[in-house]
Design an enzyme around this catalytic site. Structure first.
Site, PDB file in Angstrom:
ATOM      1  N   ASN A 102      -7.190   1.863   9.872  1.00 33.53           N
ATOM      2  CA  ASN A 102      -5.753   2.036  10.547  1.00 33.53           C
ATOM      3  C   ASN A 102      -6.262   2.020  11.948  1.00 33.53           C
ATOM      4  O   ASN A 102      -7.165   2.744  12.613  1.00 33.53           O
ATOM      5  CB  ASN A 102      -5.381   3.366  10.158  1.00 33.53           C
ATOM      6  CG  ASN A 102      -4.887   3.412   8.633  1.00 33.53           C
ATOM      7  OD1 ASN A 102      -4.949   2.325   7.740  1.00 33.53           O
ATOM      8  ND2 ASN A 102      -4.510   4.541   8.046  1.00 33.53           N
ATOM      9  N   GLU A 121      -7.167   8.335   6.399  1.00 32.48           N
ATOM     10  CA  GLU A 121      -7.676   8.989   7.536  1.00 32.48           C
ATOM     11  C   GLU A 121      -8.120  10.459   7.503  1.00 32.48           C
ATOM     12  O   GLU A 121      -7.463  11.404   8.018  1.00 32.48           O
ATOM     13  CB  GLU A 121      -6.231   8.971   8.562  1.00 32.48           C
ATOM     14  CG  GLU A 121      -5.707   7.604   8.843  1.00 32.48           C
ATOM     15  CD  GLU A 121      -4.565   7.818   9.760  1.00 32.48           C
ATOM     16  OE1 GLU A 121      -4.081   8.973  10.111  1.00 32.48           O
ATOM     17  OE2 GLU A 121      -3.889   6.702  10.261  1.00 32.48           O
ATOM     18  N   HIS A 161      -3.101  10.907   0.750  1.00 31.74           N
ATOM     19  CA  HIS A 161      -2.418  10.675   2.042  1.00 31.74           C
ATOM     20  C   HIS A 161      -1.844  11.910   2.302  1.00 31.74           C
ATOM     21  O   HIS A 161      -0.773  12.055   2.720  1.00 31.74           O
ATOM     22  CB  HIS A 161      -1.585   9.568   2.039  1.00 31.74           C
ATOM     23  CG  HIS A 161      -1.272   8.944   3.361  1.00 31.74           C
ATOM     24  ND1 HIS A 161      -1.137   7.452   3.721  1.00 31.74           N
ATOM     25  CD2 HIS A 161      -0.926   9.454   4.574  1.00 31.74           C
ATOM     26  CE1 HIS A 161      -0.782   7.396   4.762  1.00 31.74           C
ATOM     27  NE2 HIS A 161      -0.693   8.636   5.492  1.00 31.74           N
ATOM     28  N   ARG A 208       0.918  -1.246  -0.118  1.00 30.81           N
ATOM     29  CA  ARG A 208       0.056   0.068  -0.037  1.00 30.81           C
ATOM     30  C   ARG A 208       0.809   1.308   0.003  1.00 30.81           C
ATOM     31  O   ARG A 208       1.707   1.518   0.900  1.00 30.81           O
ATOM     32  CB  ARG A 208      -0.783  -0.124   1.349  1.00 30.81           C
ATOM     33  CG  ARG A 208      -1.821   1.358   1.218  1.00 30.81           C
ATOM     34  CD  ARG A 208      -2.519   1.073   2.327  1.00 30.81           C
ATOM     35  NE  ARG A 208      -3.150   2.639   2.707  1.00 30.81           N
ATOM     36  CZ  ARG A 208      -3.249   3.478   3.629  1.00 30.81           C
ATOM     37  NH1 ARG A 208      -2.577   3.084   4.751  1.00 30.81           N
ATOM     38  NH2 ARG A 208      -3.691   4.806   3.496  1.00 30.81           N
ATOM     39  N   GLU A 233      -3.346  -0.179   7.921  1.00 30.94           N
ATOM     40  CA  GLU A 233      -2.098   0.403   8.979  1.00 30.94           C
ATOM     41  C   GLU A 233      -2.194  -0.237  10.410  1.00 30.94           C
ATOM     42  O   GLU A 233      -3.188  -0.365  10.892  1.00 30.94           O
ATOM     43  CB  GLU A 233      -1.965   1.876   9.113  1.00 30.94           C
ATOM     44  CG  GLU A 233      -1.619   2.551   7.858  1.00 30.94           C
ATOM     45  CD  GLU A 233      -1.415   4.158   8.145  1.00 30.94           C
ATOM     46  OE1 GLU A 233      -1.234   4.352   9.267  1.00 30.94           O
ATOM     47  OE2 GLU A 233      -1.587   5.069   7.157  1.00 30.94           O
ATOM     48  N   TYR A 252      -3.755   1.594  15.958  1.00 27.89           N
ATOM     49  CA  TYR A 252      -2.640   1.517  16.613  1.00 27.89           C
ATOM     50  C   TYR A 252      -2.950   1.257  18.100  1.00 27.89           C
ATOM     51  O   TYR A 252      -1.967   0.500  18.792  1.00 27.89           O
ATOM     52  CB  TYR A 252      -1.919   2.793  16.440  1.00 27.89           C
ATOM     53  CG  TYR A 252      -1.191   2.993  14.926  1.00 27.89           C
ATOM     54  CD1 TYR A 252       0.039   2.543  14.728  1.00 27.89           C
ATOM     55  CD2 TYR A 252      -2.154   3.729  14.086  1.00 27.89           C
ATOM     56  CE1 TYR A 252       0.179   2.723  13.257  1.00 27.89           C
ATOM     57  CE2 TYR A 252      -1.721   3.908  12.763  1.00 27.89           C
ATOM     58  CZ  TYR A 252      -0.335   3.456  12.397  1.00 27.89           C
ATOM     59  OH  TYR A 252      -0.041   3.514  11.062  1.00 27.89           O
TER      60      TYR A 252
END
Length: 1895
Positions: free
Chosen positions: A1650, A1508, A1463, A1418, A1717, A1652
């Site tokens: 995404n 995002e 992005h 990606r 992500e 985290y």
């Protein structure tokens, strides 16, 4: 005359009992009856008349039977009507009403213990149908017909009756002719033989009836005589006659022989009251042995005597006559004097008596819409503002989130049963099974499991008033269909919870539902219909109850073994004291029948409503024909039968009493109107805040007696009191609820009387309620709780009231008997280590420096990695306190002054002039302290003895027995709950009298202390098995005699501390030897000393001088006392050397440190059985050369001390929370002192006073510190045997007074009662104790398995972060170019000008991906690189060519490109036009997307429109921390930008769908990012709501419009409300038009995600500030145990990944998910052995696998962020996320693989995590490939052992330690098959359908 009759009846009983001494004597029959129409309640009725079943049973039938029973009657005649039973004569066509009617009569008799004597046929006349068919008895067919009739009757009633008369007047048939007689006698014989054939061995008897004068006709044939079990005769006797009665009986006997005779009818005439001789003649006959009479008719025998007391009053106006039951109860209690009534019974309840408390769902649970809960009628009622002050039950006590809190209270309370109700709407939101909510059921699972775990039996009420509103919308309880719905609901509950629940109430207080909900309308649903609805509701609830009971009985009872009953509410009712009117007594009885009997009578008596209720309604209906006040439904025969007997116990809710007068209610509806009574209370009775509860305890005993006689005489089931309590007001702080204590004392004692004095079978007492709650219409203004709930605080803290302690004491004593002198039978013993090793003196530095060598070089990852495991069985969990800190009572009961008393009385000594005069008042509140200890379930309690409380002047001669008694009660009290006392003899509070002699600076104190200790051993040692001589002697010596900070405040730092310490050591040693020599053998305890130490870290481990300084610091602190005791009997050499040298340099003749001679060394050495350590914090030390003058213990050490600034501060300066120091300290003790057994005797943290119950910092402290102790035990082999949390409760904290708190319980020092409230940490600590540490949860355990075969494995980058070439080949400027070149925007002034130079390194980048074995890559396209001004007017082919080269290289390597269109690097030219704020950006983005699809689409099958959007909108345009760096409109601009981003995405999706999908066959979506949010306090709805808002404002901002349509209701509502509140005219959140909503909804082929990290959320109020954070209203923190990363915002919390994936599934319809992500960063020195990243990928990917395999989340791919270290936006290159390290110090920017590369490649190759149990897997085998990417480390392969801190550990040990690499060895490369679908342009639904097929 009544007395005479009773005497005669008794005489007949006794007489027959004496005469009949055969083996099986028959019961003497005392006959009465039969029942007539209307009921004639004297004893005289016509024997030939059968009851006419065409009419209802008389109202007072049951009372009549009770009356007969009370007068001695044993049998009752029941003539049957052949004509009514078989109107056609055909047994196959009976009359069901008549059949039911006679069965009812028989059952009523049996219930009143009267035996039926059944007459099949009473006269010669046959039924009309038979007469017309057969004629009379002359027909030869009649015997057969009669046999058929007899068979029908026997089969219908044979189990109910055992005495039968076939034909009661055979002489009437004889008069008709001989043939008729023969046929009749044959009919009798047929019936006789049939009966004994049908019921053999049951003892039944069959007779025939004849007039005495005609008895000879029975003996014309021999067979007739044989076919008689007894002879039934009718006689006549006239007292004026000269007939000899005896001769008449003898004549009968001659005919009957030995056949017993029953005088079925005897007319006694002409006898006056004064003429007893004829009666005597009769009795003379009965006592003659040669006359075998087995029964007689009581009514006939005594009827003509002048029975003035016969209750003829029952005839006629029966409504004004009370039932026999009520009359008997009133006769028993009505004449009691007040003294007799209120006499207190000091006895105990029966063994096994069940003590309970209760709550109800809608009153306590809250969570009114959590997890899909349906609305209830109480929710609606509150929201319609029908409750006091518009209060609602939305949150109530928040029990839905506080299971542990509530069970804590129950443990403290000592109850063994907890009665609670289930919210029907929480289980079935719509009221029906089809709407089942699993999460609602899980709440009750959790509650039930926690109760059982605590040894508390759950008693569950299925319905307590809170009907689902969905059912009410269809009529609720007035709709008969609700019976089926309730049965279905009950069935579910039985099946789901019945394996653990043994007691069920179907309903609680159903009368309130009928009366207040559907009658008066005071309760929801607010119906005001007492004419029809109220009665219909009762009708349906009774049927519902019965059906539920039958479901349990037929389906579950056998397997579950429980009981099902109903909890009925009832006042007691009695006539006023001044009234002697019978009608008032009858009115009181009616009151009970209308309240209790309405429900109890159908269930417990006969399946129908009480006769008096039916009679009253019938009469009112007649009297009020035009306006009937009540319409009572009628049960069918089948319904009555199904309802009757459907209870295994009778539950009683009782609170008060009413005085009742008879009245004329006229035609008014409602109980008083229909029932013709008026209720009121005595004005002298105490009142309460409730207008219906007036305490009158004696009413309970009377009611219990009434219930026992009225309802349970035939149905032998126990009574449970299911609710009893009193409300108090809500003002103030109602802790001292003396009203409730008085109330409970009185009512519980009346229950005790009912058991002991009256024989009532009462088995349970339930106090209403556990805690204050929502009390219906009064809201929170009335408080029933044993525990106070502060509804003003979102935490809803629960604080025990005084009544809770009172009730727990009642439970402990099982009543009111004095049990204070009882002592626990078993005292826990400790195992003593018999031999301590002889240790050599510590070297300088000591050999224990290995601890620093072992631990101080740990990485942050190694240090913080949480260890899961448990302590060994028998581990000692405890809490602590000390006398001066908690006891108070400083000058009461003879206590002497201590040095702390003296000190604190001096103003200015302590902040706020605080003192311990009262402290926690534990001296007077032992029950409160025991409550906390019970609730915590600790197994040790460490407390200290106040020396001056036992010996006021410090000497034995001043012994204070009251002080001794207090500690005796305390010790006995904790032992009673299996808690081991750990007793500290001295915790700083020296008697002032001894301080006046010099205190511890006086050597005499050694003997004085020994004498005190000796007394304590003698007095308490039989129960105390663990003694501590001194607590922290270091503090005594240094703080008390050196610094002078604490009493006795001596400031002599150079010498006094050393002398005092010397004396303390000698005193300790002497006490030890005293115990050892005098008591150990008999008492078997342990003795030690509690030392304290901070762990110290050398400032520089590489500098030997600093290591020596650290060692020296520990020797001066801990070694000062531990070295003499545990090693050599002498001080450590480091200390002797330092003090000696300093003393010499100071010119002193000798060392200031005293010395031990050899005998003293031997005396001191080894004087501790275990090592006790108090530890709180860690310090960093360095070597310094300190001053010589003035001499000081502190300067003697030559060390400088500082804090570890990286760790959290606490409320006490210098006491940072540095958890890892505890593990090191424990290791140091192990190494230094010969591996002793260690008890952590104090460990805790101070919080500020503003932290009351929600003490997260304390939880983090314990969570980390206890885990370090576990590591020391499990990983290092340290013998940790116990842990004590400091402290039990907030207390007087020495020099800090009350400005800080260490307690697990909050104490309100402003309140005289010092109420104790559990903090959240108390519940957490209990959980740790319960689990004995930290066992790995199921969620924390790895799962083995594989992802789908076509799973996408990818890695990712973004153009600006890696490409560089910022101005190369015509590239235009992006907003990040501008932002990075703006000063102070990016850390270290880094830019992406070169970045990783990927623009020039396609081959190197693809080589890295080949090494990773990814299937996809990606990357994003730089919009300004291909369109420099952002439009297609200026195309940069050179820039586009870069992406062609990259995609071609990827495809050549069999790696699929996954392109992100945007992005974050917007062309600056577009930003200059407004960027994403300008609506035109939507068109520009569509043009850009069209260009890329057209030029690259044939090579690309996966597209992301925008990455995002949250960060673009909020970080870039709200916070301004990212490009374009705008922050001045945070309240509006982020929402505008977000709005345009969503529309731009939708247009790009539609473009691809409409124009390119068919020919290119790709999939396109958007990537949304989000953290997961957990509530900071999971027990708190406010925090739960904050977490939900956080997620909705994060992921939901963009996902909701795209996947569900429009913004979420949460966002829209919150932003609109806040905007309007700030004075704005409309919401700051833009609105989509309906057309836009339709165009946006569904614009996805998959969910790009995404993720985290996870955060802990809590509410934050920003007032009227208008910005995103204020709208979200949620602050966030991280759990301290979560591993750090190189990014401050990213904490390792893998569990959140699975949760948010499940959230996406549930919230957005389980779309296909590609994780686009996921990764972790690092900072600082480069370490290619990135174990933290390996751990991260292992745990996070494993959570993804769980979501896929266990939760059915549709996960299609995973992408690791990122391929290589790059420019991490505003943090520049300081944070590194890459799998490959990019060496920025080399101009060639080489890519170097980190160890995580091999790990990730292995996971890919294995396509998941292969199960080791299945043996070696090929995917784990290494592959050797040529590559131009330099390899600096070997791939991580399966290992048999790992290196950990210098040790080689097996895989199993490594897993336990959790410091090894995640023990999974997996990998594998599977190609992702891209499926191409040819699509035509189609409508949205077609696209959606095809979309789900593709993905």
């Amino acid at each position: 005359m009544k007395k005479l009759m009773q005497v005669l009846s008794l005489y007949l009983f006794c007489l027959y009992g004496c005469l009949c001494q055969e083996e099986e004597p028959q019961v003497f029959m005392l006959l009465a009856g039969p029942l007539t129409n209307p009921l004639n309640m004297d004893l005289n009725t016509n024997v030939t008349d059968a009851f006419d079943c065409r009419y209802p049973l008389p109202v007072n039938s049951r009372d009549y039977f009770q009356y007969l029973k009370s007068r001695g009657v044993t049998h009752f005649k029941v003539p049957l009507s052949w004509d009514q039973l078989l109107p056609t004569g055909d047994p196959n066509k009976p009359s069901q009403p008549a059949l039911s009617c006679y069965r009812t009569i028989l059952e009523l008799l049996i219930n009143e213990d009267l035996k039926p004597l059944v007459i099949l046929h009473g006269s010669g006349n046959l039924p009309e149908a038979l007469w017309s068919r057969y004629g009379g008895w002359e027909s030869p067919e009649l015997p057969v017909v009669f046999k058929q009739y007899a068979e029908f009757v026997f089969m219908a009633y044979g189990e109910l009756a055992h005495s039968w008369v076939t034909l009661s007047h055979i002489e009437e048939i004889h008069d008709a002719g001989q043939l008729q007689l023969q046929n009749a006698l044959q009919a009798h014989s047929n019936a006789y033989h049939l009966y004994h054939h049908l019921f053999p061995g049951q003892g039944g008897t069959v007779s025939i009836g004849v007039r005495a004068s005609n008895v000879s006709i029975l003996y014309q044939t021999e067979s007739t005589v044989k076919d008689l079990d007894f002879l039934s005769v009718q006689m006549e006797y006239n007292c004026t006659s000269s007939t000899n009665l005896a001769e008449e009986f003898k004549r009968l006997q001659r005919f009957s022989g030995k056949t017993p005779i029953v005088i079925y009818k005897m007319n006694v005439e002409g006898c006056s009251f004064s003429r007893f001789q004829p009666l005597g003649n009769l009795l003379q006959v009965l006592i003659k042995e040669d006359v075998h009479i087995m029964g007689c008719d009581m009514a006939d025998l005594f009827g003509e005597l002048d029975l003035l007391d016969t209750p003829k009053r029952f005839a006629g106006q029966t409504a004004n006559v009370p039932s026999v039951t009520y009359q008997n109860v009133w006769d028993k209690f009505g004449a009691q004097s007040v003294f007799e009534r209120d006499a207190f019974l000091k006895e105990t309840f029966p063994s096994g008596f069940q003590w309970a408390t209760s709550s109800e769902a809608f009153k306590v649970e809250g969570g009114w819409r959590e997890h899909g809960k349906g609305e209830t009628i109480w929710d609606r009622f509150g929201h319609e503002h029908l409750v006091f002050e518009n209060q609602t039950a939305d949150l109530a006590c928040d029990s839905y989130n506080k299971v542990d809190y509530d069970v804590y209270l129950l443990r403290g309370l000592l109850v063994k049963t907890y009665q609670f109700s289930i919210s029907w709407a929480r289980i079935f939101p719509s009221g029906h099974w089809g709407s089942h909510s699993e999460k609602g059921a899980l709440y009750y699972d959790s509650l039930i499991d926690r109760l059982i775990e605590a040894g508390i039996e759950p008693a569950v009420t299925l319905h307590h008033w809170d009907l689902p509103q969905a059912l009410q919308d269809y009529g609720g309880w007035t709709n008969v269909s609700i019976v089926e719905a309730f049965t279905e609901y009950a069935d579910f509950c039985f099946s789901r919870f019945g394996d653990r629940v043994r007691t069920w109430n179907t309903f609680s207080s159903p009368w309130v539902v009928s009366h207040a909900g559907y009658g008066t309308g005071q309760h929801p649903p607010g119906n005001k219909d007492y004419v029809v609805a109220s009665y219909q509701v009762t009708h349906n609830m009774l049927k519902s109850h019965a059906e539920a009971w039958h479901v349990y009985n037929s389906k579950y009872r056998k397997g579950q073994g429980g009981k099902v009953g109903i909890a009925l509410d009832s006042h007691w009712a009695e006539p006023p004291n001044s009234s002697t009117k019978p009608e008032d007594v009858a009115a009181a009885d009616r009151y009970l029948q209308f309240m209790l009997g309405w429900f109890a009578h159908p269930i417990f008596v006969n399946g129908d409503y009480p006769d008096v209720l039916k009679s009253q309604i019938k009469r009112k209906t007649s009297d009020c024909s035009s306006n009937a006040p009540a319409i009572l439904p009628v049960f069918t025969v089948a319904e009555s039968k199904r309802i009757h007997g459907t209870a295994d116990f009778l539950g009683l809710n009782h609170y008060t009493t009413r005085l009742v007068n008879a009245s004329n209610g006229g035609c008014a509806p409602g109980p008083e109107g229909v029932g013709d009574f008026t209720a009121h209370v005595d004005p002298t009775w105490p009142s309460t805040v409730s207008n219906w509860i007036y305490p009158a305890p004696w009413g309970l005993r009377r009611l219990l007696n009434y219930i026992s006689a009225e309802y349970l005489n035939g149905t032998k089931v126990p009574i449970y009191i299911t609710g009893n309590g009193i409300p108090t007001g809500y003002s103030g702080y109602p802790i001292n609820d003396t009203e409730r204590i008085e109330y409970l004392s009185g009512y519980i004692n009346e229950a005790l009387k009912a058991i002991h004095l009256d024989g009532v079978d009462l088995q349970r007492f339930t106090v209403q309620s556990l805690m204050d709650g929502f009390e219906g219409p009064p809201g929170y203004s009335q408080r029933f709780g044993l525990h106070y709930v502060n509804f003003d605080l979102p935490d809803r803290p629960r604080t025990p009231k005084q009544s809770a302690y009172f009730y727990s004491d009642i439970i402990k004593r099982n009543g009111f008997a004095d049990t204070r002198d009882r002592i626990a039978q078993q005292v826990p013993m400790f195992k003593r280590v018999l031999h301590q090793p002889i240790l050599s003196p510590s070297e300088v530095p000591s050999r224990s420096k290995v601890v620093w060598e072992k631990f101080s070089n740990q990485s942050n990852f190694q240090r913080k990695l949480y260890h899961y495991g448990t302590f060994p069985k028998g581990f000692h969990w405890g809490v602590t306190s000390s006398a001066y800190q908690i006891e108070g009572g400083w000058n009461v009961d003879g206590k002497g002054a201590s040095v702390w008393d003296t000190f604190t009385q001096t103003p200015g000594s302590v902040p706020g002039n605080a003192n311990g005069n009262v402290a926690c008042d534990s001296y007077n509140r032992l029950q409160e302290d025991l409550y906390m200890l019970r609730a915590l379930r600790v197994n040790t309690y460490r407390f200290s003895l106040s020396w001056s409380r036992i010996f006021p002047d410090g000497r034995r001669a001043s012994l204070n027995q009251k002080g001794v008694d207090y500690y005796t009660r305390l010790i006995n009290g904790i032992l009673a709950y299996n808690i081991t006392p750990i007793v500290t003899l001295y915790h700083w509070d020296l008697p002032q009298a001894l301080q006046n002699l010099g205190g511890w600076d006086n050597i005499q104190m050694v003997d004085i202390f020994n004498d005190f200790s000796d007394f304590c051993f003698t007095t308490f040692g039989d129960r105390v098995k663990f003694w501590v001589t001194f607590n922290q002697p270091y503090s005594i010596a240094w703080s008390g005699y050196g610094l002078g900070q604490i009493p006795p405040n001596v400031t002599k730092p150079g010498d006094a501390p050393y002398r005092v310490a010397h004396n303390l050591l000698m005193a300790h040693a002497k006490v030890y030897h005293t115990y050892d020599e005098k008591y150990r053998k008999s008492q078997g305890g342990l003795l030690s000393i509690a030392l304290n130490a901070d762990w110290v870290e050398p400032k520089d481990l590489q500098n030997p001088r600093e290591v020596i300084a650290a060692d020296r610091s520990l020797q001066f602190q801990l070694g000062w006392f531990a070295h003499p005791i545990f090693k050599t009997g002498d001080y450590p050499d480091a200390m002797k050397w330092q003090v000696g040298n300093k003393s010499e340099l100071q010119g002193l003749p000798g060392s200031r440190l005293p010395s031990f001679n050899d005998s003293e060394k031997a005396y001191v050495r080894g004087t501790a059985d275990v090592f006790c350590i108090n530890a709180y914090t860690t310090k960093v030390v360095r070597h310094v050369t300190d001053r010589l003058s003035p001499p000081s213990y502190a300067d003697d050490q030559d060390v400088g001390e500082s804090e570890d600034s990286e760790n959290p501060t606490t409320a006490i300066k210098g006491q940072r929370a540095v958890a890892w120091g505890l593990r090191r300290l424990l290791n140091w003790i192990k190494e230094e002192y010969g591996d002793p057994e260690i008890y952590v005797t104090e460990n805790g943290v101070a919080t500020a006073p503003k932290t009351t119950v929600d003490d997260n910092d304390r939880i983090f402290y314990y969570k980390t510190y206890i885990d370090e102790a576990l590591k020391a035990h499990d990983l290092d082999g340290v013998k940790v045997r116990g842990y004590s949390a400091s402290s039990l409760m907030d207390s007087f904290e020495w020099l800090n007074g009350y400005t800080v708190g260490f307690g697990l319980h909050h104490v309100d020092f402003t309140h005289p009662s010092r109420p104790r409230t559990p903090k959240r940490s108390a519940h957490y600590y209990y959980q740790v104790i319960r689990e004995n540490g930290f066992p790995k949860s199921e969620d924390g355990l790895p799962i083995y398995g594989n992802f789908r075969k076509d799973f996408i494995w990818s890695t990712a980058t973004a153009s600006y972060q890696i490409e560089g070439g910022w101005r190369a080949d015509g590239k235009g400027l992006s907003i990040w170019d501008t932002f990075a070149h703006t000063p102070l925007r990016v850390s270290n002034d880094d830019t992406g000008d070169i970045a990783c130079d990927s623009y020039n390194k396609v081959e190197e980048d693809v080589a890295m991906m080949k090494l990773l074995k990814v299937t996809h890559y990606r990357f994003s396209i730089s919009w300004p690189r291909v369109l420099p001004d952002g439009t297609t007017k200026n195309i940069n082919e050179a820039g586009l060519n870069y992406y062609h080269r990259l995609t071609d290289a990827l495809l050549a390597a069999n790696i699929q490109p996954h392109i992100t269109l945007y992005h974050w690097d917007l062309p600056q030219a577009l930003q200059d036009l407004g960027g994403w704020e300008n609506d035109s950006i939507v068109d520009r983005f569509r043009e850009y997307a069209d260009f890329i699809f057209n030029r690259l689409g044939d090579k690309v099958k996966l597209w992301i429109t925008i990455n995002e959007p949250y960060n673009v909108a909020n970080i870039g345009h709200g916070y301004g921390a990212a490009a374009p760096g705008i922050s001045f409109r945070p309240g509006t601009l982020p929402y505008i930008v977000g709005h345009n981003l969503i529309k731009a995405h939708a247009e790009a999706w539609h473009l691809y769908n409409d124009k390119y999908r068919a020919k290119q066959g790709g999939n396109i979506s958007i990537t949304i990012n989000s953290d997961w949010a957990e509530p900071r306090n999971p027990y708190k709805q406010e925090d739960i709501d904050a977490a939900q808002r956080f997620v909705q404002f994060y992921i939901g901002w963009f996902a909701h419009p795209i996947f569900n349509g429009d913004y979420s209701d949460t966002m829209k509502t919150v932003i609109r409300d806040r905007s309007l509140a700030a004075g704005l005219s409309s919401s700051r959140l833009p609105e989509f038009t309906p057309a836009e909503i339709q165009r946006i909804k569904g614009t996805y082929d998959f969910f790009g995600f995404n993720h985290y990290t996870t955060v802990l959320a809590f509410p934050v109020a920003y007032g009227n500030l208008q910005h995103y954070d204020a709208d979200r209203g949620a602050g966030t923190i991280a759990d301290r145990t979560w591993l750090d990363s190189g990014s401050s915002w990213l904490k390792v919390s893998p569990f959140g990944f699975r949760k948010i994936l499940n959230f996406i599934k549930e919230e957005y319809g389980n779309p296909p998910i590609i994780i686009t992500e996921n990764g972790i960063s690092e900072r600082g020195p480069v370490d290619l052995n990135d174990v933290h990243r390996i751990h991260y990928f292992d745990t996070y990917i494993n959570q993804v696998l769980k979501a896929y395999l266990l939760d059915d989340v549709d996960i299609r791919g995973y992408t690791a962020w990122s391929l290589m270290d790059n420019l991490e936006w505003a943090t520049g290159f300081s944070e590194r996320f890459g799998l490959f390290y990019v060496n920025r110090y080399d101009p060639n920017l080489p890519r170097i693989p980190k160890n995580s590369v091999a790990r990730y490649a292995t996971i890919i190759k294995c396509n998941g995590f292969p199960d080791p149990a299945l043996g070696p897997n090929e995917c784990l085998n290494p592959e050797i490939e040529g590559t131009n990417v330099p390899m600096t480390t070997l791939p991580i392969l399966p290992v048999q052992s790992v290196s950990f801190l210098g040790m080689e550990l097996s895989l199993g040990d490594a897993e336990v330690a959790l410091y090894a690499v995640f023990a999974l060895c997996i990998a594998g490369v599977l190609s992702v098959i891209t499926v191409t679908y040819l699509l035509r342009k189609s409508n949205r639904s077609s696209a959606q359908s095809m979309k789900m097929e593709r993905f």
